[in-house]
Design a protein around this motif. Sequence first.
Motif, PDB file in Angstrom:
ATOM      1  N   GLY A 122       0.824  -1.200   0.000  1.00  0.00           N
ATOM      2  CA  GLY A 122       0.000   0.000   0.000  1.00  0.00           C
ATOM      3  C   GLY A 122       0.856   1.246   0.000  1.00  0.00           C
ATOM      4  O   GLY A 122       2.007   1.230  -0.454  1.00  0.00           O
ATOM      5  N   SER A 123       0.290   2.320   0.527  1.00  0.00           N
ATOM      6  CA  SER A 123       0.989   3.601   0.550  1.00  0.00           C
ATOM      7  C   SER A 123       0.841   4.245   1.926  1.00  0.00           C
ATOM      8  O   SER A 123      -0.067   3.907   2.685  1.00  0.00           O
ATOM      9  CB  SER A 123       0.440   4.542  -0.527  1.00  0.00           C
TER      10      SER A 123
ATOM     11  N   ILE B 191      -6.026   6.159   9.709  1.00  0.00           N
ATOM     12  CA  ILE B 191      -5.795   7.599   9.676  1.00  0.00           C
ATOM     13  C   ILE B 191      -5.651   8.146  11.096  1.00  0.00           C
ATOM     14  O   ILE B 191      -6.479   7.873  11.963  1.00  0.00           O
ATOM     15  CB  ILE B 191      -6.939   8.340   8.958  1.00  0.00           C
TER      16      ILE B 191
ATOM     17  N   ARG C 118      -1.457   8.590   7.489  1.00  0.00           N
ATOM     18  CA  ARG C 118      -2.441   7.869   6.692  1.00  0.00           C
ATOM     19  C   ARG C 118      -1.773   6.630   6.092  1.00  0.00           C
ATOM     20  O   ARG C 118      -0.802   6.750   5.337  1.00  0.00           O
ATOM     21  CB  ARG C 118      -2.976   8.760   5.572  1.00  0.00           C
TER      22      ARG C 118
ATOM     23  N   SER D 235      -2.716   3.414   3.730  1.00  0.00           N
ATOM     24  CA  SER D 235      -3.736   2.882   2.832  1.00  0.00           C
ATOM     25  C   SER D 235      -3.264   1.516   2.321  1.00  0.00           C
ATOM     26  O   SER D 235      -2.388   1.435   1.452  1.00  0.00           O
ATOM     27  CB  SER D 235      -3.971   3.831   1.661  1.00  0.00           C
ATOM     28  N   TYR D 236      -3.821   0.447   2.906  1.00  0.00           N
ATOM     29  CA  TYR D 236      -3.520  -0.899   2.428  1.00  0.00           C
ATOM     30  C   TYR D 236      -4.367  -1.161   1.188  1.00  0.00           C
ATOM     31  O   TYR D 236      -5.571  -0.925   1.189  1.00  0.00           O
ATOM     32  CB  TYR D 236      -3.837  -1.934   3.504  1.00  0.00           C
ATOM     33  N   GLU D 237      -3.721  -1.681   0.149  1.00  0.00           N
ATOM     34  CA  GLU D 237      -4.408  -1.933  -1.110  1.00  0.00           C
ATOM     35  C   GLU D 237      -4.542  -3.424  -1.411  1.00  0.00           C
ATOM     36  O   GLU D 237      -5.579  -3.872  -1.892  1.00  0.00           O
ATOM     37  CB  GLU D 237      -3.658  -1.224  -2.243  1.00  0.00           C
TER      38      GLU D 237
ATOM     39  N   PHE E 185     -11.021  11.786   8.349  1.00  0.00           N
ATOM     40  CA  PHE E 185     -11.842  10.620   8.032  1.00  0.00           C
ATOM     41  C   PHE E 185     -13.282  10.871   8.446  1.00  0.00           C
ATOM     42  O   PHE E 185     -13.565  11.177   9.611  1.00  0.00           O
ATOM     43  CB  PHE E 185     -11.331   9.369   8.746  1.00  0.00           C
TER      44      PHE E 185
ATOM     45  N   ARG F 104      -6.199  14.711   3.446  1.00  0.00           N
ATOM     46  CA  ARG F 104      -5.622  13.377   3.472  1.00  0.00           C
ATOM     47  C   ARG F 104      -5.620  12.797   4.882  1.00  0.00           C
ATOM     48  O   ARG F 104      -5.525  11.584   5.064  1.00  0.00           O
ATOM     49  CB  ARG F 104      -4.190  13.403   2.936  1.00  0.00           C
TER      50      ARG F 104
ATOM     51  N   PRO G 148      -8.371  -4.099   1.048  1.00  0.00           N
ATOM     52  CA  PRO G 148      -8.278  -2.675   1.381  1.00  0.00           C
ATOM     53  C   PRO G 148      -8.495  -2.428   2.874  1.00  0.00           C
ATOM     54  O   PRO G 148      -9.317  -3.077   3.524  1.00  0.00           O
ATOM     55  CB  PRO G 148      -9.398  -2.049   0.549  1.00  0.00           C
ATOM     56  N   GLN G 149      -7.734  -1.493   3.395  1.00  0.00           N
ATOM     57  CA  GLN G 149      -7.907  -1.035   4.771  1.00  0.00           C
ATOM     58  C   GLN G 149      -7.282   0.356   4.873  1.00  0.00           C
ATOM     59  O   GLN G 149      -6.274   0.643   4.232  1.00  0.00           O
ATOM     60  CB  GLN G 149      -7.230  -1.976   5.768  1.00  0.00           C
ATOM     61  N   LEU G 150      -7.885   1.206   5.681  1.00  0.00           N
ATOM     62  CA  LEU G 150      -7.425   2.581   5.825  1.00  0.00           C
ATOM     63  C   LEU G 150      -7.196   2.882   7.301  1.00  0.00           C
ATOM     64  O   LEU G 150      -8.045   2.595   8.143  1.00  0.00           O
ATOM     65  CB  LEU G 150      -8.466   3.540   5.250  1.00  0.00           C
TER      66      LEU G 150
END
Length: 208
Positions: free
Chosen positions: A61-62, A84, A72, A74-76, A196, A193, A80-82
Amino acid sequence: MKKLFLNSALGLALLAATAGAARADGVGALQQFVAEVKSGRASFTQTVSSPDGRRKKSSSGSFEFQRPNQFRFSYEKPAPQLIIGDGKKVWVYDPELAQATVRAMDQALGATPVALLAGGDLQREFELKNLPSEQGLDWVQASPRRSDSGFQGLKLGFKGQTLAAMEFTDAFGQRSLMQFSEVQVNTRLPAERFRFDPPAGTDVVQSR
């Protein structure tokens, strides 16, 4: 993956390149990173291994951060998971479950690696030690001074002036290896960014 937030993923708080670090040793590079790098972004890959090394899980992710107290993740892949941190609270959002967990930031951070991102006291929270160079990287060990930190130790690997890898072992012996790419430091990031707003229909759980 949620429990990895404080124990491994959030170790990404240390990920950005050390932007102009003059000293070659890992301890000096880490200290200069904490002092000089105020924001950044990068891509990451993460491999989590069981204590016996037989079971492994990979994700990617990023990551973005901005001091103080904003980050932040961001698992892709594979799901997906976020995650923050908005300066006051930490949100963990799972879109597949339509669930968000929220916790006060001062309770969530403690003596964890992300505390360095949030402006923690490096010398007070961690004992630093240079380790032998391996695989072309200069390594530094960051051991938590607090017994309730939730992890055994953290190793950071620098290649030149850039933090290229992090190896983390949690309290149960589970090992995480993170590798970083496309690193940018002291870059301007939009304020949104690090905000949430739970989407409609999201089940919000208050964690303590």
